[in-house]
Design a protein around this motif. Structure first.
Motif, PDB file in Angstrom:
ATOM      1  N   LYS B 121       0.837  -1.197   0.000  1.00 49.44           N
ATOM      2  CA  LYS B 121       0.000   0.000   0.000  1.00 49.44           C
ATOM      3  C   LYS B 121       0.879   1.257   0.000  1.00 49.44           C
ATOM      4  N   ILE B 122       1.882   1.246   0.869  1.00 50.00           N
ATOM      5  CA  ILE B 122       2.805   2.391   0.941  1.00 50.00           C
ATOM      6  C   ILE B 122       3.505   2.582  -0.408  1.00 50.00           C
ATOM      7  N   ALA B 123       3.939   1.464  -1.011  1.00 46.76           N
ATOM      8  CA  ALA B 123       4.633   1.536  -2.294  1.00 46.76           C
ATOM      9  C   ALA B 123       3.731   2.126  -3.373  1.00 46.76           C
ATOM     10  N   LEU B 124       2.479   1.677  -3.402  1.00 49.90           N
ATOM     11  CA  LEU B 124       1.550   2.180  -4.419  1.00 49.90           C
ATOM     12  C   LEU B 124       1.309   3.672  -4.262  1.00 49.90           C
ATOM     13  N   ASP B 125       1.123   4.110  -3.006  1.00 53.09           N
ATOM     14  CA  ASP B 125       0.913   5.538  -2.750  1.00 53.09           C
ATOM     15  C   ASP B 125       2.103   6.352  -3.254  1.00 53.09           C
ATOM     16  N   LEU B 126       3.320   5.825  -2.990  1.00 55.61           N
ATOM     17  CA  LEU B 126       4.514   6.561  -3.395  1.00 55.61           C
ATOM     18  C   LEU B 126       4.677   6.573  -4.915  1.00 55.61           C
ATOM     19  N   LEU B 127       4.308   5.464  -5.562  1.00 53.35           N
ATOM     20  CA  LEU B 127       4.407   5.430  -7.022  1.00 53.35           C
ATOM     21  C   LEU B 127       3.441   6.440  -7.635  1.00 53.35           C
ATOM     22  N   LYS B 128       2.278   6.606  -7.005  1.00 60.48           N
ATOM     23  CA  LYS B 128       1.342   7.632  -7.479  1.00 60.48           C
ATOM     24  C   LYS B 128       1.953   9.004  -7.281  1.00 60.48           C
ATOM     25  N   LYS B 129       2.575   9.184  -6.136  1.00 61.65           N
ATOM     26  CA  LYS B 129       3.184  10.478  -5.802  1.00 61.65           C
ATOM     27  C   LYS B 129       4.262  10.860  -6.829  1.00 61.65           C
ATOM     28  N   VAL B 130       5.080   9.881  -7.254  1.00 57.72           N
ATOM     29  CA  VAL B 130       6.128  10.213  -8.226  1.00 57.72           C
ATOM     30  C   VAL B 130       5.621  10.065  -9.663  1.00 57.72           C
ATOM     31  N   GLY B 131       4.360   9.720  -9.811  1.00 63.84           N
ATOM     32  CA  GLY B 131       3.715   9.812 -11.116  1.00 63.84           C
ATOM     33  C   GLY B 131       3.856   8.609 -12.028  1.00 63.84           C
ATOM     34  N   ILE B 132       4.199   7.438 -11.519  1.00 66.79           N
ATOM     35  CA  ILE B 132       4.269   6.273 -12.410  1.00 66.79           C
ATOM     36  C   ILE B 132       3.632   5.022 -11.782  1.00 66.79           C
ATOM     37  N   PRO B 133       2.370   5.140 -11.343  1.00 66.46           N
ATOM     38  CA  PRO B 133       1.750   3.957 -10.721  1.00 66.46           C
ATOM     39  C   PRO B 133       1.581   2.800 -11.703  1.00 66.46           C
ATOM     40  N   GLU B 134       1.578   3.117 -13.021  1.00 69.49           N
ATOM     41  CA  GLU B 134       1.307   2.053 -14.002  1.00 69.49           C
ATOM     42  C   GLU B 134       2.519   1.162 -14.252  1.00 69.49           C
ATOM     43  N   LYS B 135       3.687   1.544 -13.723  1.00 69.01           N
ATOM     44  CA  LYS B 135       4.905   0.777 -14.025  1.00 69.01           C
ATOM     45  C   LYS B 135       5.252  -0.228 -12.931  1.00 69.01           C
ATOM     46  N   LEU B 136       4.321  -0.535 -12.062  1.00 70.99           N
ATOM     47  CA  LEU B 136       4.689  -1.311 -10.875  1.00 70.99           C
ATOM     48  C   LEU B 136       5.227  -2.697 -11.194  1.00 70.99           C
ATOM     49  N   ASN B 137       4.822  -3.270 -12.321  1.00 72.98           N
ATOM     50  CA  ASN B 137       5.309  -4.612 -12.632  1.00 72.98           C
ATOM     51  C   ASN B 137       6.474  -4.636 -13.617  1.00 72.98           C
ATOM     52  N   ALA B 138       6.954  -3.451 -13.985  1.00 71.31           N
ATOM     53  CA  ALA B 138       8.073  -3.401 -14.932  1.00 71.31           C
ATOM     54  C   ALA B 138       9.388  -3.665 -14.200  1.00 71.31           C
ATOM     55  N   TYR B 139      10.368  -4.184 -14.961  1.00 67.20           N
ATOM     56  CA  TYR B 139      11.724  -4.297 -14.411  1.00 67.20           C
ATOM     57  C   TYR B 139      12.480  -3.012 -14.728  1.00 67.20           C
ATOM     58  N   PRO B 140      13.473  -2.672 -13.923  1.00 68.63           N
ATOM     59  CA  PRO B 140      14.194  -1.412 -14.134  1.00 68.63           C
ATOM     60  C   PRO B 140      14.673  -1.221 -15.573  1.00 68.63           C
ATOM     61  N   SER B 141      15.140  -2.323 -16.207  1.00 66.34           N
ATOM     62  CA  SER B 141      15.679  -2.174 -17.562  1.00 66.34           C
ATOM     63  C   SER B 141      14.585  -1.849 -18.579  1.00 66.34           C
ATOM     64  N   GLN B 142      13.323  -1.963 -18.171  1.00 67.38           N
ATOM     65  CA  GLN B 142      12.225  -1.729 -19.122  1.00 67.38           C
ATOM     66  C   GLN B 142      11.668  -0.313 -19.049  1.00 67.38           C
ATOM     67  N   ILE B 143      12.152   0.496 -18.111  1.00 63.68           N
ATOM     68  CA  ILE B 143      11.628   1.856 -18.013  1.00 63.68           C
ATOM     69  C   ILE B 143      12.749   2.863 -18.263  1.00 63.68           C
ATOM     70  N   SER B 144      12.350   4.107 -18.536  1.00 60.26           N
ATOM     71  CA  SER B 144      13.341   5.128 -18.904  1.00 60.26           C
ATOM     72  C   SER B 144      14.152   5.549 -17.682  1.00 60.26           C
ATOM     73  N   GLY B 145      15.251   6.253 -17.939  1.00 56.07           N
ATOM     74  CA  GLY B 145      16.107   6.719 -16.855  1.00 56.07           C
ATOM     75  C   GLY B 145      15.370   7.624 -15.879  1.00 56.07           C
ATOM     76  N   GLY B 146      14.549   8.523 -16.427  1.00 56.37           N
ATOM     77  CA  GLY B 146      13.793   9.434 -15.564  1.00 56.37           C
ATOM     78  C   GLY B 146      12.834   8.674 -14.665  1.00 56.37           C
ATOM     79  N   GLN B 147      12.204   7.644 -15.256  1.00 59.68           N
ATOM     80  CA  GLN B 147      11.286   6.823 -14.463  1.00 59.68           C
ATOM     81  C   GLN B 147      12.052   6.040 -13.401  1.00 59.68           C
TER      82      GLN B 147
END
Lengths: 278, 248
Positions: B121-147
């Motif tokens: 729950k805490i993680a989801l709230d924080l992902l919303k806060k930083v603006g990328i809640p939709e990437k929760l199941n991605a691996y680091p290599s699959q998202i951009s540097g900014g993300q």
């Protein structure tokens, strides 16, 4: 914002994983499984068409195959733990631990495996018995060498050193930033190792560790020199009784070949599984 | 209770060598609760080293650092101190074998002993806060540097730190991704987080920093609020440095 892999930093990649030779060539796997089937087929045809001597050889060496498998698998499982501890010791900042593990690796690598196996089986029990006599501990003084146990011990001791180097290299291939990130979150060194470093290092380590298993399977034939009835030893016994070296050693070679080819496929399968997971 | 007026970070006369190179030569710096301090300086000036001394990723040779009343040198359990200090790295350092969600949950579970549901729950709230809640199941290599960097900030925040350290958080980013990371950091500053930031992002420094520290050759040369330091620096070295980074 949606660009994938755009700003990949080299720090978070493990290029070793991308350079696995067979990566992405999934269809080749079937070809190599055919080779396993082919060798197994040759063995079956020989046994079927010429049961004398081939089927007789197989029946005779059957328990030797069991012994070879027992020694190989047991040693392998134990040496993974030895290798992990040795690898951690080799990168330890504790000077004493580092020195002990380095000494171990250097000594083991400088002595032929056959000599080591013979030493553990013939020389080591003498030390135990002398120790028992000196301390008047009865069961040590009457210590009898257990061939299986000492053979496994010898393999673990020797291969553990090589395994330590594989683990060391695997752990060191993980970028330093991973450890720093884990530590900065408050994890201890061992928590960081267990949850962050080792799970990543395992993927780097798997191919060389798999190769060690196959090398061990072949090297296990050396135990025939220390009174263990493995596949090679049983082959020699059959030859001594029947005088047909061509047939015996061809069959023994084929049996080793089918085991190593099969193991190589399993190793390859596990490698591909852990890669896709990423 | 510790006095809230006391500086949360006290750095006293820190010296540090890398072999023969002297990286820090007697640095003194106090950071107050809720303050945002930006450290600037040429490369090799010791600014990253100083930052890394604050959570003892780097050991220092002499001097004293006190964080929230705990003396770092010889701290019985440095891990307890580190739990209170979030750190964001230039190279993101997300755990490459874990998904975004697991990156945020790991330390919560094993250090903060939170249940998986609570940590999630805490993680989801924080992902919303930083603006990328939709990437929760991605691996680091699959998202951009900014993300990745925003996830790294969220990962640090999940531990509820009292202090956040940023070590050149935008230096490894493509220009179009710098803003998304700075926006998150500016929001954090507005919420009253104590932040020490090593960065050359002058826009961020102007908008969020209370104090700019200029370092050179292992020493603090000058410190002042951004509007003063950027317009009328006192020291010659500061002027030279600022003219290089502001006029290009």
């Amino acid at each position: 914002m949606f660009s994938r892999r755009k700003t990949e930093s080299p720090e978070i990649n493990t290029p070793e994983l991308d350079n696995v030779p067979e990566a992405g060539l999934g269809y080749h796997i079937d070809v190599w499984w055919w080779l396993v089937a082919l060798v197994a087929g040759v063995i079956a045809i020989l046994a079927w068409t010429k049961p004398d001597p081939y089927w007789r050889i197989i029946l005779f060496v059957r328990d030797g195959i069991g012994m070879t498998a027992l020694i190989t698998v047991t040693s392998f499982v134990i040496m993974i733990f030895v290798g992990m501890l040795g690898g951690l010791g080799r990168i330890s900042t504790n000077k004493f631990i580092h020195m002990i593990t380095t000494l171990y690796v250097e000594i083991v690598r400088g002595i032929p495996l056959l000599v080591q196996l013979i030493w553990w089986y013939f020389a080591f029990p003498v030390i135990i018995r002398n120790l028992g006599q000196a301390t008047h501990i009865g069961f040590l003084a009457n210590y009898e060498a257990n061939a299986v146990l000492l053979a496994i011990f010898g393999f673990v001791f020797c291969y553990g050193a090589y395994m330590s180097e594989i683990f060391r290299a695997g752990i060191q291939s993980i970028p330093k930033g991973q450890m720093e990130a884990a530590r900065s979150l408050g994890m201890s060194y061992f928590q960081a190792m267990r949850h962050v470093i080792l799970p990543q290092a395992i993927r780097v380590i798997l191919p060389p560790v798999g190769n060690e298993f196959i090398a061990l399977l072949k090297d296990s034939s050396l135990v025939s020199a220390v009174a263990l009835a493995d596949l090679t030893r049983r082959g020699r016994e059959f030859m001594a009784a029947n005088f047909d070296p061509l047939q015996v050693w061809t069959m023994i070679a084929l049996l080793y070949l089918v085991m190593t080819l099969f193991s190589a496929r399993i190793v390859n399968y596990i490698e591909r599984r852990t890669k896709i997971e990423r | 209770m510790k006095d809230n007026k006391d500086p949360i970070i006290k750095i006293e006369n820190i010296h540090k060598h890398f072999g023969k190179v002297q990286a820090l030569r007697g640095v003194n710096l106090n950071v107050n609760r809720g303050e945002v301090v930006v450290i600037v300086g040429p490369s090799g000036s010791g600014k990253s080293t100083l930052l890394r001394c604050i959570n003892r990723l780097e050991e220092y040779d002499s001097g004293k650092i006190t964080v929230d009343g705990i003396l770092l040198h010889g701290a019985q359990n440095i891990n307890l101190v580190r739990q209170e200090i979030g750190m964001v790295f230039q190279s993101f350092n997300l755990f490459a074998h874990l998904t975004v969600m697991d990156n945020l949950m790991l330390a919560q579970k094993i250090i903060r002993k939170r249940s998986p549901e609570e940590a999630r729950k805490i993680a989801l709230d924080l992902l919303k806060k930083v603006g990328i809640p939709e990437k929760l199941n991605a691996y680091p290599s699959q998202i951009s540097g900014g993300q990745q960097q925003r996830v790294a900030i969220a990962r640090a925040l999940a531990m509820n730190p009292r202090i956040m350290l940023f070590d050149e958080p935008t230096s490894a980013l493509d220009p179009e991704m710098i803003k998304e990371v700075l926006d998150v950091m500016t929001d954090l500053a507005k919420e009253g987080m104590t932040m020490v930031v090593v960065s050359h992002e002058m826009g961020f420094a102007r908008a969020a920093a209370k104090r700019i520290i200029f370092m050179d050759e292992g020493q603090i040369i000058e410190e002042a609020p951004p509007e003063i330091l950027f317009t009328s620096p006192k020291q010659e070295r500061t002027k030279r440095f600022l003219s290089k980074i502001l006029n290009h």
